[in-house]
Motif scaffolding. Structure first.
Motif, PDB file in Angstrom:
ATOM      1  N   GLY A  98      48.248  55.411  29.094  1.00 24.16           N
ATOM      2  CA  GLY A  98      48.238  53.970  28.932  1.00 24.16           C
ATOM      3  C   GLY A  98      47.626  53.279  30.138  1.00 24.16           C
ATOM      4  O   GLY A  98      47.181  53.927  31.094  1.00 24.16           O
ATOM      5  N   ILE A  99      47.605  51.964  30.080  1.00 32.12           N
ATOM      6  CA  ILE A  99      47.081  51.128  31.158  1.00 32.12           C
ATOM      7  C   ILE A  99      48.212  50.241  31.650  1.00 32.12           C
ATOM      8  O   ILE A  99      48.858  49.543  30.861  1.00 32.12           O
ATOM      9  CB  ILE A  99      45.913  50.245  30.668  1.00 32.12           C
ATOM     10  N   PHE A 100      48.463  50.257  32.941  1.00 31.61           N
ATOM     11  CA  PHE A 100      49.534  49.443  33.504  1.00 31.61           C
ATOM     12  C   PHE A 100      49.114  47.987  33.624  1.00 31.61           C
ATOM     13  O   PHE A 100      48.034  47.676  34.128  1.00 31.61           O
ATOM     14  CB  PHE A 100      49.938  49.969  34.885  1.00 31.61           C
ATOM     15  N   PHE A 101      49.995  47.104  33.170  1.00 30.42           N
ATOM     16  CA  PHE A 101      49.825  45.668  33.353  1.00 30.42           C
ATOM     17  C   PHE A 101      51.125  45.091  33.914  1.00 30.42           C
ATOM     18  O   PHE A 101      52.197  45.686  33.770  1.00 30.42           O
ATOM     19  CB  PHE A 101      49.503  44.968  32.030  1.00 30.42           C
ATOM     20  N   SER A 102      50.997  43.934  34.536  1.00 32.26           N
ATOM     21  CA  SER A 102      52.154  43.168  34.982  1.00 32.26           C
ATOM     22  C   SER A 102      52.182  41.850  34.224  1.00 32.26           C
ATOM     23  O   SER A 102      51.178  41.424  33.649  1.00 32.26           O
ATOM     24  CB  SER A 102      52.074  42.894  36.486  1.00 32.26           C
ATOM     25  N   CYS A 103      53.336  41.191  34.254  1.00 29.64           N
ATOM     26  CA  CYS A 103      53.438  39.874  33.623  1.00 29.64           C
ATOM     27  C   CYS A 103      54.401  38.969  34.372  1.00 29.64           C
ATOM     28  O   CYS A 103      54.575  37.808  33.987  1.00 29.64           O
ATOM     29  CB  CYS A 103      53.856  39.999  32.157  1.00 29.64           C
ATOM     30  N   SER A 132      39.743  56.100  34.807  1.00 26.37           N
ATOM     31  CA  SER A 132      40.346  55.210  33.817  1.00 26.37           C
ATOM     32  C   SER A 132      39.365  54.124  33.378  1.00 26.37           C
ATOM     33  O   SER A 132      39.763  53.086  32.876  1.00 26.37           O
ATOM     34  CB  SER A 132      41.617  54.565  34.382  1.00 26.37           C
ATOM     35  N   ARG A 133      38.071  54.357  33.578  1.00 29.23           N
ATOM     36  CA  ARG A 133      37.024  53.461  33.108  1.00 29.23           C
ATOM     37  C   ARG A 133      36.019  54.278  32.303  1.00 29.23           C
ATOM     38  O   ARG A 133      35.799  55.458  32.555  1.00 29.23           O
ATOM     39  CB  ARG A 133      36.300  52.825  34.306  1.00 29.23           C
ATOM     40  N   ASP A 134      35.366  53.643  31.338  1.00 23.34           N
ATOM     41  CA  ASP A 134      34.356  54.370  30.576  1.00 23.34           C
ATOM     42  C   ASP A 134      33.008  54.343  31.311  1.00 23.34           C
ATOM     43  O   ASP A 134      32.859  53.684  32.350  1.00 23.34           O
ATOM     44  CB  ASP A 134      34.230  53.827  29.155  1.00 23.34           C
ATOM     45  N   ALA A 135      32.043  55.084  30.796  1.00 21.43           N
ATOM     46  CA  ALA A 135      30.770  55.272  31.498  1.00 21.43           C
ATOM     47  C   ALA A 135      30.025  53.960  31.690  1.00 21.43           C
ATOM     48  O   ALA A 135      29.351  53.749  32.696  1.00 21.43           O
ATOM     49  CB  ALA A 135      29.897  56.265  30.733  1.00 21.43           C
ATOM     50  N   CYS A 180      31.438  51.134  32.053  1.00 24.56           N
ATOM     51  CA  CYS A 180      32.277  50.246  32.862  1.00 24.56           C
ATOM     52  C   CYS A 180      32.585  48.940  32.141  1.00 24.56           C
ATOM     53  O   CYS A 180      32.698  47.882  32.746  1.00 24.56           O
ATOM     54  CB  CYS A 180      31.608  49.951  34.212  1.00 24.56           C
ATOM     55  N   ARG A 181      32.692  49.004  30.836  1.00 20.89           N
ATOM     56  CA  ARG A 181      33.028  47.808  30.068  1.00 20.89           C
ATOM     57  C   ARG A 181      34.461  47.822  29.560  1.00 20.89           C
ATOM     58  O   ARG A 181      34.932  46.806  29.050  1.00 20.89           O
ATOM     59  CB  ARG A 181      32.074  47.684  28.874  1.00 20.89           C
ATOM     60  N   ARG A 182      35.096  48.963  29.660  1.00 17.98           N
ATOM     61  CA  ARG A 182      36.462  49.077  29.152  1.00 17.98           C
ATOM     62  C   ARG A 182      37.358  49.771  30.164  1.00 17.98           C
ATOM     63  O   ARG A 182      36.918  50.675  30.879  1.00 17.98           O
ATOM     64  CB  ARG A 182      36.496  49.873  27.845  1.00 17.98           C
ATOM     65  N   MET A 183      38.614  49.355  30.189  1.00 13.81           N
ATOM     66  CA  MET A 183      39.642  50.100  30.908  1.00 13.81           C
ATOM     67  C   MET A 183      40.243  51.087  29.919  1.00 13.81           C
ATOM     68  O   MET A 183      40.601  50.728  28.800  1.00 13.81           O
ATOM     69  CB  MET A 183      40.711  49.158  31.449  1.00 13.81           C
ATOM     70  N   LEU A 184      40.323  52.334  30.334  1.00 12.46           N
ATOM     71  CA  LEU A 184      40.802  53.392  29.448  1.00 12.46           C
ATOM     72  C   LEU A 184      42.211  53.823  29.824  1.00 12.46           C
ATOM     73  O   LEU A 184      42.588  53.794  31.001  1.00 12.46           O
ATOM     74  CB  LEU A 184      39.870  54.602  29.534  1.00 12.46           C
ATOM     75  N   PRO A 185      43.000  54.252  28.849  1.00 11.96           N
ATOM     76  CA  PRO A 185      44.333  54.775  29.159  1.00 11.96           C
ATOM     77  C   PRO A 185      44.245  56.006  30.064  1.00 11.96           C
ATOM     78  O   PRO A 185      43.339  56.826  29.927  1.00 11.96           O
ATOM     79  CB  PRO A 185      44.898  55.144  27.777  1.00 11.96           C
ATOM     80  N   ALA A 186      45.178  56.104  30.987  1.00 10.26           N
ATOM     81  CA  ALA A 186      45.290  57.263  31.873  1.00 10.26           C
ATOM     82  C   ALA A 186      46.730  57.769  31.824  1.00 10.26           C
ATOM     83  O   ALA A 186      47.655  57.010  31.520  1.00 10.26           O
ATOM     84  CB  ALA A 186      44.902  56.886  33.303  1.00 10.26           C
ATOM     85  N   VAL A 187      46.925  59.041  32.127  1.00 10.62           N
ATOM     86  CA  VAL A 187      48.265  59.631  32.060  1.00 10.62           C
ATOM     87  C   VAL A 187      49.159  59.014  33.132  1.00 10.62           C
ATOM     88  O   VAL A 187      48.765  58.906  34.303  1.00 10.62           O
ATOM     89  CB  VAL A 187      48.194  61.161  32.253  1.00 10.62           C
ATOM     90  N   LYS A 188      50.344  58.594  32.727  1.00  9.26           N
ATOM     91  CA  LYS A 188      51.283  57.996  33.671  1.00  9.26           C
ATOM     92  C   LYS A 188      51.686  59.004  34.744  1.00  9.26           C
ATOM     93  O   LYS A 188      51.843  60.195  34.478  1.00  9.26           O
ATOM     94  CB  LYS A 188      52.534  57.509  32.930  1.00  9.26           C
TER      95      LYS A 188
END
Length: 375
Positions: A225-230, A196-199, A201-209
Protein backbone atom coordinates in the motif's frame (compact mmCIF):
# COMPACT_ATOMS: atom_id res chain seq x y z
CA UNK A 1 13.08 -27.99 40.54
CA UNK A 2 9.83 -26.16 40.60
CA UNK A 3 7.22 -28.40 38.98
CA UNK A 4 3.66 -27.30 38.36
CA UNK A 5 0.73 -29.51 37.58
CA UNK A 6 -0.81 -29.04 34.13
CA UNK A 7 -4.33 -27.71 33.93
CA UNK A 8 -5.61 -31.22 33.20
CA UNK A 9 -3.53 -34.18 34.32
CA UNK A 10 -5.94 -37.05 33.73
CA UNK A 11 -4.63 -39.60 31.25
CA UNK A 12 -8.12 -39.69 29.76
CA UNK A 13 -7.54 -36.35 28.05
CA UNK A 14 -5.92 -36.82 24.63
CA UNK A 15 -4.84 -33.18 24.52
CA UNK A 16 -3.63 -31.17 27.47
CA UNK A 17 -3.51 -27.39 27.55
CA UNK A 18 -0.52 -26.59 29.72
CA UNK A 19 -1.48 -23.13 30.86
CA UNK A 20 0.60 -23.57 33.99
CA UNK A 21 3.83 -24.52 32.27
CA UNK A 22 6.53 -22.25 33.61
CA UNK A 23 10.17 -21.49 33.15
CA UNK A 24 12.43 -23.11 35.70
CA UNK A 25 13.73 -20.62 38.20
CA UNK A 26 17.49 -20.16 38.40
CA UNK A 27 17.93 -21.62 41.86
CA UNK A 28 15.85 -24.64 40.93
CA UNK A 29 17.71 -24.93 37.66
CA UNK A 30 21.08 -25.23 39.31
CA UNK A 31 19.96 -27.92 41.72
CA UNK A 32 18.17 -29.76 38.96
CA UNK A 33 21.23 -29.58 36.72
CA UNK A 34 23.33 -31.30 39.38
CA UNK A 35 20.64 -33.94 39.78
CA UNK A 36 20.36 -35.04 36.15
CA UNK A 37 23.96 -35.63 35.24
CA UNK A 38 23.39 -39.22 34.07
CA UNK A 39 21.53 -39.96 30.85
CA UNK A 40 19.21 -42.91 31.33
CA UNK A 41 17.85 -45.38 28.79
CA UNK A 42 14.47 -43.68 28.78
CA UNK A 43 12.93 -43.47 25.30
CA UNK A 44 14.15 -40.53 23.23
CA UNK A 45 11.44 -38.42 21.54
CA UNK A 46 11.56 -38.86 17.76
CA UNK A 47 9.71 -37.40 14.76
CA UNK A 48 8.64 -34.28 16.64
CA UNK A 49 5.60 -32.60 15.12
CA UNK A 50 4.50 -29.01 15.72
CA UNK A 51 0.91 -28.09 14.82
CA UNK A 52 -1.93 -25.68 15.61
CA UNK A 53 0.50 -22.77 15.81
CA UNK A 54 -0.89 -19.43 16.99
CA UNK A 55 0.86 -16.22 18.01
CA UNK A 56 1.36 -17.50 21.56
CA UNK A 57 0.83 -21.26 21.55
CA UNK A 58 1.51 -24.49 19.68
CA UNK A 59 0.79 -28.18 19.94
CA UNK A 60 3.65 -30.63 20.16
CA UNK A 61 3.75 -34.41 19.78
CA UNK A 62 6.36 -37.05 19.07
CA UNK A 63 6.96 -40.76 18.72
CA UNK A 64 9.05 -42.87 21.09
CA UNK A 65 9.91 -46.48 21.76
CA UNK A 66 7.67 -48.43 24.08
CA UNK A 67 10.63 -49.72 26.12
CA UNK A 68 10.83 -47.76 29.36
CA UNK A 69 7.84 -45.60 28.54
CA UNK A 70 6.05 -46.56 31.76
CA UNK A 71 8.89 -44.95 33.77
CA UNK A 72 8.39 -41.47 32.26
CA UNK A 73 7.00 -38.96 34.74
CA UNK A 74 7.91 -35.64 33.07
CA UNK A 75 8.81 -33.98 29.78
CA UNK A 76 11.51 -31.32 29.51
CA UNK A 77 10.98 -28.94 26.59
CA UNK A 78 13.85 -26.63 25.64
CA UNK A 79 12.47 -23.63 23.76
CA UNK A 80 14.79 -20.99 22.30
CA UNK A 81 14.43 -18.10 19.92
CA UNK A 82 16.22 -19.15 16.77
CA UNK A 83 18.63 -16.23 16.80
CA UNK A 84 19.73 -17.25 20.30
CA UNK A 85 20.09 -20.93 19.49
CA UNK A 86 22.29 -22.70 22.04
CA UNK A 87 23.00 -26.22 23.16
CA UNK A 88 20.10 -27.95 24.85
CA UNK A 89 20.98 -27.90 28.51
CA UNK A 90 19.85 -26.24 31.69
CA UNK A 91 21.11 -22.68 31.97
CA UNK A 92 22.92 -21.49 35.09
CA UNK A 93 23.31 -17.72 34.76
CA UNK A 94 21.27 -17.06 31.64
CA UNK A 95 17.51 -16.81 31.75
CA UNK A 96 16.47 -20.45 31.41
CA UNK A 97 14.19 -21.63 28.63
CA UNK A 98 13.38 -25.07 30.03
CA UNK A 99 9.68 -25.86 30.28
CA UNK A 100 8.69 -28.66 32.62
CA UNK A 101 5.46 -30.63 32.45
CA UNK A 102 4.18 -33.85 33.90
CA UNK A 103 3.90 -36.62 31.34
CA UNK A 104 0.48 -36.32 29.73
CA UNK A 105 -1.13 -37.73 26.59
CA UNK A 106 0.12 -36.25 23.33
CA UNK A 107 -0.34 -33.93 21.58
CA UNK A 108 -0.20 -31.28 24.26
CA UNK A 109 -0.56 -27.53 23.98
CA UNK A 110 2.24 -25.23 25.07
CA UNK A 111 0.84 -21.80 25.76
CA UNK A 112 2.21 -18.68 27.36
CA UNK A 113 2.30 -15.05 26.28
CA UNK A 114 5.15 -14.41 28.72
CA UNK A 115 7.60 -16.57 26.78
CA UNK A 116 6.10 -16.87 23.29
CA UNK A 117 5.98 -13.92 20.91
CA UNK A 118 4.10 -13.69 17.60
CA UNK A 119 5.86 -14.07 14.25
CA UNK A 120 9.06 -15.30 15.89
CA UNK A 121 11.26 -18.25 14.90
CA UNK A 122 11.93 -20.77 17.65
CA UNK A 123 13.84 -24.00 18.07
CA UNK A 124 12.50 -26.75 20.29
CA UNK A 125 13.92 -30.03 21.59
CA UNK A 126 12.47 -32.53 24.06
CA UNK A 127 13.74 -35.14 26.50
CA UNK A 128 11.81 -37.52 28.71
CA UNK A 129 12.51 -37.75 32.43
CA UNK A 130 11.77 -39.97 35.40
CA UNK A 131 11.61 -38.43 38.85
CA UNK A 132 13.48 -40.44 41.49
CA UNK A 133 12.48 -40.90 45.16
CA UNK A 134 15.23 -38.50 46.24
CA UNK A 135 13.86 -35.77 43.98
CA UNK A 136 16.52 -36.04 41.30
CA UNK A 137 15.80 -36.96 37.70
CA UNK A 138 17.04 -39.46 35.23
CA UNK A 139 16.64 -38.26 31.66
CA UNK A 140 16.78 -39.48 28.10
CA UNK A 141 19.03 -38.05 25.44
CA UNK A 142 17.80 -34.92 23.72
CA UNK A 143 15.64 -35.25 20.66
CA UNK A 144 16.53 -33.63 17.38
CA UNK A 145 16.07 -29.86 17.21
CA UNK A 146 12.96 -28.68 15.36
CA UNK A 147 12.39 -25.16 14.04
CA UNK A 148 9.04 -23.39 13.73
CA UNK A 149 7.64 -19.87 13.58
CA UNK A 150 4.73 -18.52 15.60
CA UNK A 151 1.79 -16.92 13.82
CA UNK A 152 0.44 -13.39 13.45
CA UNK A 153 -2.24 -11.91 15.64
CA UNK A 154 -5.66 -13.39 14.95
CA UNK A 155 -8.67 -11.17 14.35
CA UNK A 156 -9.62 -11.78 17.99
CA UNK A 157 -6.29 -10.30 19.12
CA UNK A 158 -6.67 -7.39 16.72
CA UNK A 159 -10.14 -6.73 18.12
CA UNK A 160 -8.53 -6.44 21.56
CA UNK A 161 -6.12 -3.85 20.15
CA UNK A 162 -9.02 -2.10 18.44
CA UNK A 163 -10.90 -1.73 21.71
CA UNK A 164 -7.83 -0.26 23.39
CA UNK A 165 -7.37 2.20 20.53
CA UNK A 166 -11.02 3.23 20.63
CA UNK A 167 -10.65 4.06 24.32
CA UNK A 168 -8.17 6.88 23.65
CA UNK A 169 -9.13 8.07 20.15
CA UNK A 170 -10.75 11.29 21.38
CA UNK A 171 -13.24 13.52 19.60
CA UNK A 172 -13.44 13.74 15.83
CA UNK A 173 -12.10 16.69 13.84
CA UNK A 174 -12.96 17.54 10.22
CA UNK A 175 -10.42 17.29 7.41
CA UNK A 176 -10.50 17.56 3.62
CA UNK A 177 -7.25 16.10 2.25
CA UNK A 178 -4.96 13.11 2.58
CA UNK A 179 -1.26 13.93 2.26
CA UNK A 180 2.06 12.16 1.85
CA UNK A 181 5.49 13.68 2.49
CA UNK A 182 8.67 12.61 0.71
CA UNK A 183 12.03 13.91 -0.43
CA UNK A 184 12.07 16.12 -3.50
CA UNK A 185 13.64 13.36 -5.63
CA UNK A 186 10.64 11.14 -5.04
CA UNK A 187 8.40 13.46 -7.04
CA UNK A 188 10.86 14.22 -9.83
CA UNK A 189 10.72 12.62 -13.25
CA UNK A 190 13.94 10.66 -12.85
CA UNK A 191 13.71 8.83 -9.53
CA UNK A 192 15.09 5.32 -10.08
CA UNK A 193 15.96 4.93 -6.41
CA UNK A 194 12.28 4.87 -5.45
CA UNK A 195 10.64 1.53 -6.19
CA UNK A 196 7.30 2.89 -5.10
CA UNK A 197 7.07 4.95 -8.31
CA UNK A 198 6.41 3.77 -11.85
CA UNK A 199 8.84 4.25 -14.74
CA UNK A 200 7.11 7.37 -16.04
CA UNK A 201 7.00 8.84 -12.52
CA UNK A 202 3.33 9.64 -12.91
CA UNK A 203 1.99 7.30 -10.27
CA UNK A 204 2.77 6.34 -6.71
CA UNK A 205 2.76 2.56 -6.46
CA UNK A 206 1.94 0.36 -3.47
CA UNK A 207 4.98 -0.94 -1.58
CA UNK A 208 5.22 -3.68 1.06
CA UNK A 209 4.67 -2.33 4.56
CA UNK A 210 7.70 -2.38 6.84
CA UNK A 211 7.93 -4.01 10.28
CA UNK A 212 6.89 -1.02 12.35
CA UNK A 213 4.24 -1.37 15.01
CA UNK A 214 3.04 -4.47 16.81
CA UNK A 215 5.20 -7.50 16.13
CA UNK A 216 2.15 -9.66 15.50
CA UNK A 217 0.28 -7.41 13.09
CA UNK A 218 -0.62 -9.45 9.97
CA UNK A 219 -0.02 -6.48 7.65
CA UNK A 220 3.70 -6.05 8.43
CA UNK A 221 5.95 -7.21 5.58
CA UNK A 222 2.85 -8.50 3.75
CA UNK A 223 0.33 -5.83 2.84
CA UNK A 224 1.15 -3.59 -0.12
CA UNK A 225 0.00 0.00 0.00
CA UNK A 226 0.84 3.70 0.06
CA UNK A 227 1.05 5.53 3.37
CA UNK A 228 -0.97 8.71 3.77
CA UNK A 229 -1.68 11.00 6.70
CA UNK A 230 -4.80 13.00 7.46
CA UNK A 231 -4.23 14.50 10.90
CA UNK A 232 -4.74 18.23 11.21
CA UNK A 233 -3.52 20.92 13.57
CA UNK A 234 -6.12 21.74 16.19
CA UNK A 235 -5.79 25.51 15.83
CA UNK A 236 -5.78 25.72 12.00
CA UNK A 237 -7.72 22.67 10.87
CA UNK A 238 -5.02 22.10 8.23
CA UNK A 239 -2.22 19.52 7.89
CA UNK A 240 0.82 20.32 10.07
CA UNK A 241 3.79 22.02 8.43
CA UNK A 242 6.27 19.58 10.00
CA UNK A 243 6.94 16.04 8.81
CA UNK A 244 9.49 13.28 9.49
CA UNK A 245 9.37 11.99 5.92
CA UNK A 246 10.43 14.89 3.72
CA UNK A 247 9.87 18.58 2.92
CA UNK A 248 7.70 17.96 -0.15
CA UNK A 249 4.04 17.06 0.21
CA UNK A 250 1.51 15.48 -2.11
CA UNK A 251 -2.07 16.42 -1.23
CA UNK A 252 -5.21 14.82 -2.62
CA UNK A 253 -8.87 15.49 -1.92
CA UNK A 254 -10.13 12.97 0.61
CA UNK A 255 -13.06 11.74 -1.48
CA UNK A 256 -10.71 10.46 -4.21
CA UNK A 257 -9.34 7.83 -1.81
CA UNK A 258 -12.18 7.39 0.66
CA UNK A 259 -15.75 7.08 -0.61
CA UNK A 260 -18.69 4.68 -0.81
CA UNK A 261 -16.58 2.25 -2.82
CA UNK A 262 -13.82 2.08 -0.18
CA UNK A 263 -13.66 -0.43 2.65
CA UNK A 264 -11.84 0.52 5.84
CA UNK A 265 -10.00 -1.84 8.18
CA UNK A 266 -8.19 -1.55 11.51
CA UNK A 267 -4.56 -2.68 11.20
CA UNK A 268 -2.62 -1.82 14.35
CA UNK A 269 -2.25 0.30 17.50
CA UNK A 270 1.14 1.09 19.00
CA UNK A 271 3.54 3.62 20.50
CA UNK A 272 7.30 4.05 20.37
CA UNK A 273 8.31 4.77 23.99
CA UNK A 274 6.59 8.17 23.77
CA UNK A 275 3.23 9.62 24.73
CA UNK A 276 2.14 9.55 21.07
CA UNK A 277 -0.01 6.64 19.98
CA UNK A 278 -0.42 5.53 16.39
CA UNK A 279 -3.35 3.80 14.72
CA UNK A 280 -2.87 2.12 11.34
CA UNK A 281 -5.93 1.98 9.10
CA UNK A 282 -6.24 0.37 5.67
CA UNK A 283 -8.34 1.90 2.89
CA UNK A 284 -9.03 -0.66 0.17
CA UNK A 285 -11.33 -0.18 -2.84
CA UNK A 286 -14.03 -2.83 -2.73
CA UNK A 287 -12.90 -6.04 -4.44
CA UNK A 288 -9.31 -4.88 -4.91
CA UNK A 289 -6.26 -7.03 -4.18
CA UNK A 290 -5.77 -5.19 -0.90
CA UNK A 291 -9.42 -5.67 0.03
CA UNK A 292 -9.14 -9.41 -0.56
CA UNK A 293 -6.03 -9.49 1.67
CA UNK A 294 -7.75 -7.63 4.51
CA UNK A 295 -11.00 -9.62 4.55
CA UNK A 296 -10.76 -12.26 7.26
CA UNK A 297 -7.45 -10.88 8.54
CA UNK A 298 -8.35 -7.42 9.84
CA UNK A 299 -11.37 -6.04 11.72
CA UNK A 300 -13.61 -4.15 9.28
CA UNK A 301 -14.87 -0.72 10.36
CA UNK A 302 -18.07 1.11 9.47
CA UNK A 303 -16.87 3.87 7.12
CA UNK A 304 -19.43 6.35 8.47
CA UNK A 305 -19.38 5.35 12.13
CA UNK A 306 -16.08 4.50 13.79
CA UNK A 307 -13.71 6.17 16.27
CA UNK A 308 -10.85 6.96 13.89
CA UNK A 309 -11.71 7.96 10.33
CA UNK A 310 -15.19 8.58 8.93
CA UNK A 311 -16.77 9.35 5.58
CA UNK A 312 -20.39 10.51 5.73
CA UNK A 313 -22.78 11.78 3.09
CA UNK A 314 -24.36 15.18 3.58
CA UNK A 315 -27.91 16.18 2.52
CA UNK A 316 -26.60 17.63 -0.75
CA UNK A 317 -24.83 14.38 -1.63
CA UNK A 318 -21.33 15.62 -0.84
CA UNK A 319 -18.99 13.68 1.43
CA UNK A 320 -17.52 14.99 4.67
CA UNK A 321 -14.60 13.51 6.60
CA UNK A 322 -13.40 13.42 10.20
CA UNK A 323 -10.36 11.99 11.97
CA UNK A 324 -9.66 11.16 15.63
CA UNK A 325 -8.00 13.94 17.58
CA UNK A 326 -5.90 12.05 20.12
CA UNK A 327 -4.11 9.45 17.98
CA UNK A 328 -1.83 9.81 14.97
CA UNK A 329 -3.42 8.03 12.02
CA UNK A 330 -1.32 6.18 9.47
CA UNK A 331 -3.55 5.38 6.51
CA UNK A 332 -2.53 2.73 3.99
CA UNK A 333 -4.22 3.02 0.59
CA UNK A 334 -3.83 -0.25 -1.28
CA UNK A 335 -3.96 0.93 -4.91
CA UNK A 336 -1.72 3.12 -7.16
CA UNK A 337 -2.40 6.86 -7.02
CA UNK A 338 -1.87 9.18 -9.99
CA UNK A 339 0.08 12.33 -9.15
CA UNK A 340 -2.13 14.30 -11.51
CA UNK A 341 -5.01 13.81 -9.05
CA UNK A 342 -3.31 16.02 -6.46
CA UNK A 343 -0.69 18.70 -5.95
CA UNK A 344 2.93 18.68 -4.79
CA UNK A 345 4.37 21.61 -2.83
CA UNK A 346 7.11 22.30 -0.31
CA UNK A 347 6.14 22.61 3.34
CA UNK A 348 7.49 25.41 5.49
CA UNK A 349 8.16 23.34 8.61
CA UNK A 350 10.91 21.00 9.70
CA UNK A 351 11.72 17.34 9.19
CA UNK A 352 11.14 15.87 12.63
CA UNK A 353 13.00 12.59 12.14
CA UNK A 354 12.30 11.53 15.72
CA UNK A 355 8.65 11.05 14.73
CA UNK A 356 9.44 8.65 11.90
CA UNK A 357 7.75 5.28 12.25
CA UNK A 358 9.96 3.50 9.71
CA UNK A 359 10.57 0.02 11.19
CA UNK A 360 9.74 1.51 14.59
CA UNK A 361 9.62 -0.92 17.50
CA UNK A 362 6.58 -0.99 19.73
CA UNK A 363 7.01 -0.30 23.43
CA UNK A 364 6.21 -3.71 25.00
CA UNK A 365 5.69 -2.19 28.45
CA UNK A 366 2.96 0.30 27.53
CA UNK A 367 -0.28 -0.58 29.28
CA UNK A 368 -2.33 1.51 26.86
CA UNK A 369 -1.50 -0.27 23.59
CA UNK A 370 -0.47 -3.81 24.53
CA UNK A 371 -2.68 -6.86 24.86
CA UNK A 372 -2.26 -10.09 26.81
CA UNK A 373 -0.37 -12.02 24.14
CA UNK A 374 3.23 -11.89 22.96
CA UNK A 375 4.38 -8.41 21.98
Amino acid sequence: MNMMEPLHSSMNHPTVELKSLQLCDREGTESADSGIGDVDDLPVPQQIQISNITCDSFKISWDMDSRGRERITHYFIDLNKKENKKENKFKHKDVPTKLVAKAVPLPMTVRGHWFLSPRTEYTVAVQTAAKQPDGDYSVSQWSEIIEFCTADYSTAHLNQLLQKAEAIAGRMLPFTVFYRNQQREYFQQASPSYRSRDAQCRRMLPAVKDNSGSHGSPISSKLEGIFFSCNTEFNTGKPPQDSPYGPYRFQIQADLLFNHNTNIYFGDFYCMYTSYHYVILVLAPDGSKGDVFCKGRLPALDRSNNCFLTCTEEDDGSLSFCHAQDVILEVIYTEPVDLILGTVSQISGHQLMSLSTLNAKKDPSCKICNISVGR
